[in-house]
Design a protein around this motif. Structure first.
Motif, short mmCIF file in Angstrom:
data_model
loop_
_atom_site.label_atom_id
_atom_site.label_comp_id
_atom_site.label_asym_id
_atom_site.label_seq_id
_atom_site.Cartn_x
_atom_site.Cartn_y
_atom_site.Cartn_z
N PHE A 13 0.84 -1.33 0.07
CA PHE A 13 -0.24 -0.03 -0.03
C PHE A 13 0.70 1.35 -0.06
O PHE A 13 0.57 2.32 -0.78
CB PHE A 13 -0.95 0.02 1.36
N PRO A 14 1.91 1.48 0.76
CA PRO A 14 2.78 2.82 0.84
C PRO A 14 3.34 2.79 -0.55
O PRO A 14 3.16 4.07 -0.98
CB PRO A 14 3.61 2.45 2.05
N LEU A 15 3.98 1.81 -1.16
CA LEU A 15 4.57 1.98 -2.75
C LEU A 15 3.74 2.45 -3.68
O LEU A 15 3.78 3.29 -4.37
CB LEU A 15 5.25 0.71 -2.92
N TRP A 17 0.60 3.97 -2.70
CA TRP A 17 0.27 5.31 -2.63
C TRP A 17 1.18 6.38 -3.24
O TRP A 17 0.87 7.40 -3.84
CB TRP A 17 0.10 5.46 -1.28
N LEU A 18 2.49 6.05 -3.09
CA LEU A 18 3.52 7.04 -3.44
C LEU A 18 3.68 6.98 -4.87
O LEU A 18 3.86 8.12 -5.61
CB LEU A 18 5.09 6.49 -2.82
N ALA A 19 3.47 5.87 -5.58
CA ALA A 19 3.64 5.82 -6.99
C ALA A 19 2.41 6.51 -7.68
O ALA A 19 2.59 7.33 -8.57
CB ALA A 19 3.51 4.42 -7.65
N ARG A 20 1.42 6.52 -6.84
CA ARG A 20 -0.12 7.40 -7.50
C ARG A 20 0.15 8.79 -7.14
O ARG A 20 -0.32 9.55 -8.08
CB ARG A 20 -1.34 6.87 -7.00
N LYS A 21 0.81 9.20 -6.23
CA LYS A 21 1.12 10.52 -5.90
C LYS A 21 2.17 11.17 -6.72
O LYS A 21 1.94 12.23 -7.30
CB LYS A 21 1.55 10.72 -4.52
N LEU A 22 3.19 10.56 -7.22
CA LEU A 22 4.10 10.86 -8.08
C LEU A 22 3.67 10.83 -9.51
O LEU A 22 3.96 11.56 -10.30
CB LEU A 22 5.31 9.93 -8.15
N ARG A 23 2.63 10.26 -9.66
CA ARG A 23 1.98 10.07 -11.06
C ARG A 23 1.33 11.49 -11.33
O ARG A 23 1.23 11.82 -12.51
CB ARG A 23 1.01 8.95 -11.36
N GLY A 24 0.85 12.14 -10.21
CA GLY A 24 -0.09 12.99 -10.71
C GLY A 24 -1.49 13.01 -11.01
O GLY A 24 -1.82 11.70 -11.30
N LYS A 25 -2.29 14.05 -11.08
CA LYS A 25 -3.71 13.98 -11.27
C LYS A 25 -4.01 13.83 -12.69
O LYS A 25 -5.24 13.41 -12.94
CB LYS A 25 -4.35 15.31 -10.58
N GLY A 62 -5.80 -1.44 2.41
CA GLY A 62 -5.39 -2.09 1.25
C GLY A 62 -5.41 -1.44 0.10
O GLY A 62 -6.22 -0.64 -0.09
N VAL A 63 -4.66 -2.12 -0.96
CA VAL A 63 -5.12 -1.58 -2.34
C VAL A 63 -6.09 -2.15 -2.92
O VAL A 63 -7.00 -1.45 -3.61
CB VAL A 63 -3.48 -2.05 -3.17
#
Length: 74
Positions: A13-15, A17-25, A62-63
């Motif tokens: 989940f943390p990975l 979440w981070l990947a989705r944040k870095l991907r951008g909106k 969870g994811v």
């Protein structure tokens, strides 16, 4: 009738979440377009299976979500 409900992929989940944040909106970078090396796929497969079969730790997040239902009167 709900037979079983459980969050899945809690350990990653943390990975995710981070990947989705870095991907951008705008979603311009899709993770589906990237195929990781075989050893990473093997590790992720192990993590996925362990979280699916584990009953000793009820995950609070969870994811994904696994839901098993049974139709009444079949």
């Amino acid at each position: 009738t709900v037979e079983h409900i459980k969050y899945m992929n809690t350990m990653v989940f943390p990975l995710v979440w981070l990947a989705r944040k870095l991907r951008g909106k705008d979603g311009s970078t899709r993770s589906e377009e990237y195929v990781p090396p075989g050893w990473i796929n093997g590790l992720l497969r192990w993590v996925f299976v362990q979280s699916a079969v584990s009953r000793w730790w009820p995950a609070p997040f969870g994811v994904g979500l696994l839901l098993v239902v049974r139709r009444k009167g079949g």
